[in-house]
Design a protein around this motif. Sequence first.
Motif, PDB file in Angstrom:
ATOM      1  N   ASP A 362     -20.746  54.876  62.693  1.00 52.16           N
ATOM      2  CA  ASP A 362     -19.517  54.126  62.924  1.00 52.16           C
ATOM      3  C   ASP A 362     -18.352  55.106  63.150  1.00 52.16           C
ATOM      4  N   PRO A 363     -17.202  54.621  63.618  1.00 51.75           N
ATOM      5  CA  PRO A 363     -16.084  55.521  63.948  1.00 51.75           C
ATOM      6  C   PRO A 363     -15.653  56.420  62.802  1.00 51.75           C
ATOM      7  N   SER A 364     -15.745  55.935  61.544  1.00 50.49           N
ATOM      8  CA  SER A 364     -15.325  56.773  60.418  1.00 50.49           C
ATOM      9  C   SER A 364     -16.231  57.983  60.266  1.00 50.49           C
ATOM     10  N   LEU A 369     -17.042  63.816  60.985  1.00 54.34           N
ATOM     11  CA  LEU A 369     -17.762  64.933  61.592  1.00 54.34           C
ATOM     12  C   LEU A 369     -16.812  65.823  62.390  1.00 54.34           C
ATOM     13  N   ASP A 370     -15.872  65.213  63.088  1.00 55.10           N
ATOM     14  CA  ASP A 370     -14.934  65.986  63.910  1.00 55.10           C
ATOM     15  C   ASP A 370     -13.956  66.780  63.059  1.00 55.10           C
ATOM     16  N   ASP A 371     -13.709  66.335  61.834  1.00 55.84           N
ATOM     17  CA  ASP A 371     -12.751  67.014  60.954  1.00 55.84           C
ATOM     18  C   ASP A 371     -13.331  68.253  60.274  1.00 55.84           C
ATOM     19  N   GLN A 372     -14.652  68.403  60.294  1.00 67.43           N
ATOM     20  CA  GLN A 372     -15.272  69.510  59.561  1.00 67.43           C
ATOM     21  C   GLN A 372     -15.161  70.823  60.328  1.00 67.43           C
ATOM     22  N   ARG A 373     -15.193  71.935  59.597  1.00 65.27           N
ATOM     23  CA  ARG A 373     -15.086  73.262  60.205  1.00 65.27           C
ATOM     24  C   ARG A 373     -16.424  73.752  60.761  1.00 65.27           C
ATOM     25  N   TRP A 374     -17.527  73.332  60.181  1.00 61.22           N
ATOM     26  CA  TRP A 374     -18.877  73.706  60.597  1.00 61.22           C
ATOM     27  C   TRP A 374     -19.080  75.218  60.688  1.00 61.22           C
ATOM     28  N   PRO A 375     -18.891  75.945  59.589  1.00 60.40           N
ATOM     29  CA  PRO A 375     -19.162  77.391  59.635  1.00 60.40           C
ATOM     30  C   PRO A 375     -20.629  77.701  59.917  1.00 60.40           C
ATOM     31  N   GLY A 376     -21.517  76.750  59.588  1.00 59.68           N
ATOM     32  CA  GLY A 376     -22.938  76.936  59.878  1.00 59.68           C
ATOM     33  C   GLY A 376     -23.355  76.417  61.235  1.00 59.68           C
ATOM     34  N   ASN A 377     -22.372  75.964  62.038  1.00 58.95           N
ATOM     35  CA  ASN A 377     -22.569  75.576  63.423  1.00 58.95           C
ATOM     36  C   ASN A 377     -23.563  74.427  63.591  1.00 58.95           C
ATOM     37  N   VAL A 378     -24.345  74.445  64.668  1.00 56.93           N
ATOM     38  CA  VAL A 378     -25.220  73.323  65.000  1.00 56.93           C
ATOM     39  C   VAL A 378     -26.252  73.090  63.902  1.00 56.93           C
ATOM     40  N   ARG A 379     -26.744  74.156  63.300  1.00 60.52           N
ATOM     41  CA  ARG A 379     -27.739  74.008  62.236  1.00 60.52           C
ATOM     42  C   ARG A 379     -27.169  73.221  61.058  1.00 60.52           C
ATOM     43  N   GLN A 380     -25.929  73.517  60.691  1.00 58.93           N
ATOM     44  CA  GLN A 380     -25.293  72.809  59.577  1.00 58.93           C
ATOM     45  C   GLN A 380     -25.068  71.343  59.925  1.00 58.93           C
ATOM     46  N   LEU A 381     -24.668  71.061  61.162  1.00 59.46           N
ATOM     47  CA  LEU A 381     -24.486  69.674  61.597  1.00 59.46           C
ATOM     48  C   LEU A 381     -25.811  68.915  61.518  1.00 59.46           C
ATOM     49  N   LYS A 382     -26.879  69.546  61.952  1.00 59.52           N
ATOM     50  CA  LYS A 382     -28.199  68.906  61.889  1.00 59.52           C
ATOM     51  C   LYS A 382     -28.572  68.567  60.454  1.00 59.52           C
ATOM     52  N   GLU A 386     -29.248  64.827  58.823  1.00 58.29           N
ATOM     53  CA  GLU A 386     -30.515  64.515  58.160  1.00 58.29           C
ATOM     54  C   GLU A 386     -30.284  64.026  56.736  1.00 58.29           C
ATOM     55  N   ARG A 387     -29.352  64.666  56.045  1.00 62.60           N
ATOM     56  CA  ARG A 387     -29.062  64.236  54.679  1.00 62.60           C
ATOM     57  C   ARG A 387     -28.494  62.810  54.675  1.00 62.60           C
ATOM     58  N   ALA A 388     -27.606  62.511  55.616  1.00 58.71           N
ATOM     59  CA  ALA A 388     -27.016  61.169  55.681  1.00 58.71           C
ATOM     60  C   ALA A 388     -28.084  60.116  55.970  1.00 58.71           C
ATOM     61  N   VAL A 389     -29.050  60.463  56.789  1.00 61.84           N
ATOM     62  CA  VAL A 389     -30.144  59.538  57.075  1.00 61.84           C
ATOM     63  C   VAL A 389     -30.941  59.244  55.809  1.00 61.84           C
ATOM     64  N   ALA A 400     -18.722  57.785  54.247  1.00 62.91           N
ATOM     65  CA  ALA A 400     -19.184  57.867  52.855  1.00 62.91           C
ATOM     66  C   ALA A 400     -20.603  58.408  52.770  1.00 62.91           C
ATOM     67  N   ASP A 401     -21.420  58.138  53.784  1.00 61.00           N
ATOM     68  CA  ASP A 401     -22.800  58.624  53.787  1.00 61.00           C
ATOM     69  C   ASP A 401     -22.873  60.125  54.046  1.00 61.00           C
ATOM     70  N   PHE A 402     -21.807  60.678  54.627  1.00 58.66           N
ATOM     71  CA  PHE A 402     -21.799  62.108  54.936  1.00 58.66           C
ATOM     72  C   PHE A 402     -21.087  62.930  53.875  1.00 58.66           C
ATOM     73  N   ALA A 403     -20.239  62.310  53.068  1.00 56.15           N
ATOM     74  CA  ALA A 403     -19.489  63.055  52.054  1.00 56.15           C
ATOM     75  C   ALA A 403     -20.448  63.737  51.108  1.00 56.15           C
ATOM     76  N   ASP A 404     -20.245  65.018  50.872  1.00 57.36           N
ATOM     77  CA  ASP A 404     -21.127  65.812  50.009  1.00 57.36           C
ATOM     78  C   ASP A 404     -20.762  65.584  48.553  1.00 57.36           C
ATOM     79  N   PRO A 405     -21.709  65.081  47.743  1.00 55.86           N
ATOM     80  CA  PRO A 405     -21.407  64.823  46.340  1.00 55.86           C
ATOM     81  C   PRO A 405     -21.451  66.061  45.461  1.00 55.86           C
ATOM     82  N   THR A 406     -21.743  67.213  46.053  1.00 54.97           N
ATOM     83  CA  THR A 406     -21.845  68.438  45.260  1.00 54.97           C
ATOM     84  C   THR A 406     -20.501  68.749  44.606  1.00 54.97           C
ATOM     85  N   PRO A 407     -20.474  69.108  43.321  1.00 56.04           N
ATOM     86  CA  PRO A 407     -19.203  69.430  42.650  1.00 56.04           C
ATOM     87  C   PRO A 407     -18.476  70.544  43.361  1.00 56.04           C
TER      88      PRO A 407
END
Length: 473
Positions: A362-364, A369-382, A386-389, A400-407
């Motif tokens: 969805d648009p959110s 995804l567009d707001d992230q810096r992606w220091p790990g590039n395409v691999r990090q996006l992948k 996968e985690r959101a799936v 909410a499905d993409f937000a990382d719950p890691t402290p």
Amino acid sequence: MSGTTPSPSRTILVVDDDSSITASLALLLRQRGFVALAAGGPEEALERLGAGGVDLVLQDMNFSRATGGDEGLELLGSIRERSSVPVILMTAWGTIDLAVRGMRAGAQDFITKPWGNDALVGILETALEVNAATSPRRAPRAPSRRERRAELDRLFDFDGLVGEDHALLDILEMVSRIAPTDASVLITGESGTGKEELAEAVHRNSRRVDGPFVKVNVGGISSSLFESEMFGHLRGAFTDARSDRQGRFELADGGTIFLDEIGELEAQSQVKLLRVLQDRSFEVLGSSKTRRVDVRVISATNRRLAEMVESGSFREDLLYRLNLITLELPPLRERRGDIPRLARHFLDRAGALYGRPGLELDPSALEWLDDQRWPGNVRQLKQAVERAVLVGRGETLSDADFADPTPPSASRASLPAPGAMTLADMEKAMIEKCMARFRGNISQTARALGVSRAALYRRFERYRIDPEAYGED
């Protein structure tokens, strides 16, 4: 090398003051289908070049009793002022530094005396093919990015290399032109930008597509094991050699060898690699018989090799053997327009893999995804997709499905008290913690720590950490 028959129209100008060399080379070239011209010195060479019809110059570096190579460099400079034809230098092993100076001055490659006929012809054919493939071409009009991508996908196999960013399309167009040659290719770019996928695309679109594609992480091979890993060994060649073993170059014969993390290669191993790249020959450990292989070499690194050459940590002559064609993949932050396409691509693949087909974003989610810096590039996006799936519950994934719950990262208060631990102690403790967290998986540990596998192995040795104590890699 490539097995193709050169066009009779391709003319090679051989420049050497030794008539026996020009005669033998002319005979060899004519036997292989080339037209051969000979010149005994610089003046005659420039006259023949000025007459036109020359497709490549094969020139010696000395034309008198002097051995400094200044005459050869001067002739090379004069050729470069007059023409864009590729120039191949002839030199002896004792003057490799001179050949490197020639490469800096605009030569395309060099061969050593005495030469192997097949290796020499292979270098000439590759130089001619690369020159033809990389020459400027006129387009009737500037097509749109979508049109460029559609045409590339119609003619070539670029599966997995998703996007319509201009920089990416320029790279794919270059691949489409140089893939059919045997030119060595150096792929550069930050970690996670897709260097291995690009190397596979070069192989898939080459004449070697039916041959093997052998991947080697050379950064993870110590200098003591390099010859055995790359060239193989015979039983009894050393204490633990209980059976014969084929090396990676022999396994890649007839195909492509991909040398990943080439910037991590130790100095001793660089010397050993140089010879096989020079004439495609090597000796198996325990044997004195020279073996020859027909391989195309693609290498990759996230290091700046030119800077490493300046610092003395990477051989300049090896760099010239690797980078006849250089492809630099842009980081994901420089091609943000491709993020939605990449995300949907990974979503489709992950959905099929984990039994959740038909998922949408969805648009959110796209905004997140567009707001992230992606220091790990395409691999990090992948990995994020996968985690959101895996954790998302609905048929449409939201932010909410993409937000990382890691402290969040540890605060200053959670760090050891000043003086309680040295930096070395802290580094060792973090390595051990990551190894335990990832159950001994060295690749995941290196990624989490932000270092290469080779750098992690060096720290294992420095801190006397046994990776096998943490489980399987």
